[in-house]
Design a protein around this motif. Structure first.
Motif, PDB file in Angstrom:
ATOM      1  N   LYS A   1     100.458  54.691  31.332  1.00 50.50           N
ATOM      2  CA  LYS A   1      99.252  53.930  30.998  1.00 50.50           C
ATOM      3  C   LYS A   1      99.659  52.663  30.261  1.00 50.50           C
ATOM      4  N   LEU A   2      98.767  51.650  30.429  1.00 51.68           N
ATOM      5  CA  LEU A   2      99.019  50.360  29.786  1.00 51.68           C
ATOM      6  C   LEU A   2      97.688  49.735  29.419  1.00 51.68           C
ATOM      7  N   GLN A   3      97.521  49.370  28.144  1.00 52.61           N
ATOM      8  CA  GLN A   3      96.288  48.699  27.729  1.00 52.61           C
ATOM      9  C   GLN A   3      96.374  47.242  28.146  1.00 52.61           C
ATOM     10  N   ILE A   4      95.264  46.767  28.692  1.00 51.35           N
ATOM     11  CA  ILE A   4      95.231  45.399  29.200  1.00 51.35           C
ATOM     12  C   ILE A   4      94.795  44.491  28.067  1.00 51.35           C
ATOM     13  N   SER A   5      95.610  43.570  27.784  1.00 48.46           N
ATOM     14  CA  SER A   5      95.329  42.673  26.671  1.00 48.46           C
ATOM     15  C   SER A   5      94.145  41.769  26.980  1.00 48.46           C
ATOM     16  N   GLY A   6      93.383  41.483  25.918  1.00 46.87           N
ATOM     17  CA  GLY A   6      92.204  40.626  26.084  1.00 46.87           C
ATOM     18  C   GLY A   6      90.960  41.400  26.443  1.00 46.87           C
ATOM     19  N   TYR A   7      91.096  42.689  26.800  1.00 43.22           N
ATOM     20  CA  TYR A   7      89.923  43.501  27.197  1.00 43.22           C
ATOM     21  C   TYR A   7      90.007  44.831  26.447  1.00 43.22           C
ATOM     22  N   LYS A   8      89.304  44.904  25.354  1.00 41.54           N
ATOM     23  CA  LYS A   8      89.368  46.066  24.475  1.00 41.54           C
ATOM     24  C   LYS A   8      88.903  47.335  25.198  1.00 41.54           C
ATOM     25  N   GLY A   9      89.737  48.378  25.101  1.00 40.07           N
ATOM     26  CA  GLY A   9      89.406  49.668  25.694  1.00 40.07           C
ATOM     27  C   GLY A   9      89.716  49.770  27.163  1.00 40.07           C
ATOM     28  N   LEU A  10      90.162  48.671  27.820  1.00 38.79           N
ATOM     29  CA  LEU A  10      90.426  48.707  29.257  1.00 38.79           C
ATOM     30  C   LEU A  10      91.902  49.042  29.475  1.00 38.79           C
TER      31      LEU A  10
END
Length: 596
Positions: A32-41
């Motif tokens: 998994k990888l959190q997408i920067s600029g989009y909180k919780g995505l």
């Protein structure tokens, strides 16, 4: 994995593979990888499958994931994600809202599908099912299957004429009891019997479709439908007209005309005569078969049994399908059978349809329309040509008499008005006349408590008396023609008639007077016999016996003269009605119908 062209997605995919240590064989490893600029995505790589999901907290604080299946990153960030965040801000769950949206879409699709199912579509399916079910009971080559198909087509025709045009293109799921009320209310108020005929198949259609859809469709015929039609039904019952019948006192004259040489070889006229003589429904006489007729050899009285399929009430017991008749009908049937055997010995029907060229080889019964056509376009036309108008006794404007009412209504009215000549009480009970008409006891309480039965002797007696009454004008005319009266005899007869009428006003019937005159002479004979041996004793007794015969003959002539005179009065009335009610115009109308 779906094809990826978005540079941002390729970059994320590369990062995930590097983070995991790319190995296509390791399909169970999840990165998994959190997408920067989009909180919780988040982006997730499971084997070769890349997907995105939003992690958020529900209203109860529990964390959950909203998975975006089949959407690219650009689609998620541009529309799906902002919409979901807006829902979360309002305290709503995006997953639950997605389920609701799917359910609404499915319901809308189902509603659209239902809107395409019209009442006509369902009616045609039900019609095919009904035809198949009915014909499966019969061999298609038999007469029974022909009758069943004919009756079924009549059943469909009435419904297709009066109801189907109003409902044909209406979606069946949108039909309501209010909608049906708008259709049936005017029909019940104007044509009550027709509305009843249409209501039966309508209920069958809805019930059948409810079963076919396993309860998904609900019939719109509810209690409110019946309540809404209450006033219309009352109005329709008030407008319902009975079949037209003449005054029963005119029936002997009418029967005499039906029995004339003009209709000697007319089967429809013969069936009409037998309907009158037996006070029976037309269908039972039209379809009467020799195997169901039983005639006593001793006195020619007898009975015939109506098969269940030819009776008005299909499940009626045998006693309500047994028609008794007197010796006159028995003699007529015997004579008819002898003539028929000489022409076509294998014909099973008493009154075969002799209008068909092959009636002897392929006999069929007359249709109901044949009787109605004969009465209206043959009998009434001929009578109007002679200047006679036979109309309903209670209808001042119109109403040519109908065979059904002329036989049954006249019989019951006659029977209920007959008085015993000695006591002055009704001669026949209501139960006896109802039994002759094959009517069951009306309500369940009366049927439960009233176990009385009328005897075969009573039934034969009343039917014999009725046959005498029906033939009375024919026999009276024959008597007078065979024994014409000279002026002196007619004057004496009129004097006797005047004396009898005076006594009748005092409550003495002609039968009682005849019996009194005969008994007076009988008393004189007994007195002479008691005197013992005397001069001229035998001569006096012989003279008194001759006087008794003369008195009986005189009363017989008076009765015949009365009947004949009364018949002439009815003929005069029919001539007056011809002028009073526009017989010439009615004759033109009937002739036009006959030509068409």
């Amino acid at each position: 994995m779906r094809a990826i062209s978005d540079p941002n997605e390729l970059k994320i995919l590369t990062s995930l593979k590097q983070k995991r240590g790319y190995n296509p064989q390791n399909k169970n490893k999840i990165v998994k990888l959190q997408i920067s600029g989009y909180k919780g995505l988040y982006a997730e790589l499971r084997g070769e499958n890349l997907r995105f999901f939003l992690r958020y907290s529900k209203a109860n604080g529990k964390k959950t994931d909203r998975v975006y299946k089949g959407l690219s990153l650009s689609q998620i960030t541009s529309s799906a994600l902002p919409y979901d965040r807006e829902l979360i801000a309002k305290g709503l769950d995006p997953i639950e809202e997605q389920k609701k949206a799917r359910q609404q879409a499915a319901k809308l699709a189902e509603d659209n599908k239902k809107q395409k199912i019209t009442f006509e579509d369902v009616y045609l399916q039900w019609k095919g099912y009904t035809q198949k079910k009915t014909l499966s009971k019969y061999d298609v080559s038999t007469e029974e299957s022909y009758k069943a198909l004919r009756d079924m087509n009549r059943y469909f025709h009435v419904f297709e004429k009066h109801i189907l045009p109003s409902l044909a293109k209406t979606p069946i799921y949108s039909i309501t009891s209010y909608h049906l009320t708008e259709i049936f209310a005017p029909l019940y108020s104007e044509h009550y019997a027709t509305a009843n005929k249409c209501a039966t198949p309508l209920g069958d259609i809805f019930s059948w479709y409810e079963r076919e859809t396993k309860g998904e469709f609900k019939t719109p015929i509810t209690s409110s439908f019946a309540i809404n039609l209450r006033d219309s039904r009352k109005e329709g019952i008030g407008k319902t007209k009975n079949f037209n019948a003449p005054d029963y006192r005119a029936l002997p004259v009418i029967f005499g005309h039906l029995n004339s040489d003009r209709y000697e070889n007319n089967t429809s006229a013969l069936v009409t005569q037998f309907c009158i003589l037996t006070a029976c429904r037309g269908q039972a006489i039209r379809k009467l078969q020799w195997e169901n007729v039983h005639i006593n050899e001793d006195d020619a009285t007898g009975y015939f049994i109506i098969p269940k399929e030819d009776n008005k009430i299909k499940d009626a017991p045998k006693e309500l399908r047994t028609v008794y008749f007197g010796s006159m009908v028995g003699a007529l049937l015997t004579n008819l059978k002898d003539k028929q055997i000489a022409i076509a010995p294998m014909v099973k029907y008493v009154f075969p349809n002799r209008y068909r060229k092959d009636w002897a080889e392929h006999p069929k019964p007359l249709s109901e329309n044949a009787i109605n056509t004969f009465m209206r376009k043959t009998f009434h036309v001929n009578e109007l040509k002679e200047g006679y108008l036979w109309k309903d006794a209670d209808n001042e404007k119109d109403g040519l008499i109908h065979a059904h009412a002329t036989s049954r209504a006249c019989f019951q009215t006659w029977a209920l008005e007959q008085k015993d000549p000695k006591t002055g009480l009704p001669r026949y009970s209501k139960e006896l006349t109802e039994a002759c008409l094959l009517h069951a006891k009306a309500d369940q309480y009366k049927g439960a408590y009233d176990r009385s039965r009328v005897s075969e002797e009573e039934l034969c007696r009343i039917k014999g008396d009725w046959e005498d009454f029906v033939f009375s004008f024919v026999f009276a005319g024959s008597e007078i023609e065979a024994n014409p009266l000279n002026g002196i005899a007619l004057e004496d007869l009129q004097d006797h008639e005047a004396d009898i009428q005076r006594l009748e006003k005092q409550g003495q019937s002609i039968e009682v007077q005849e019996e009194a005159d005969i008994q007076r002479l009988e008393n004189e004979i007994q007195d002479i016999q008691q005197e013992g041996v005397g001069t001229n004793r035998s001569e006096k007794i012989r003279e008194l016996r001759e006087r008794q015969k003369a008195i009986r003959k005189m009363y017989h002539v008076i009765k015949s003269y009365r009947i004949y005179t009364h018949g002439l009065m009815q003929l005069a009335k029919a001539q007056d009605d011809f002028k009073k009610y526009g017989g010439e115009g009615l004759l033109r109308k009937l002739k036009e119908q006959k030509e068409k």
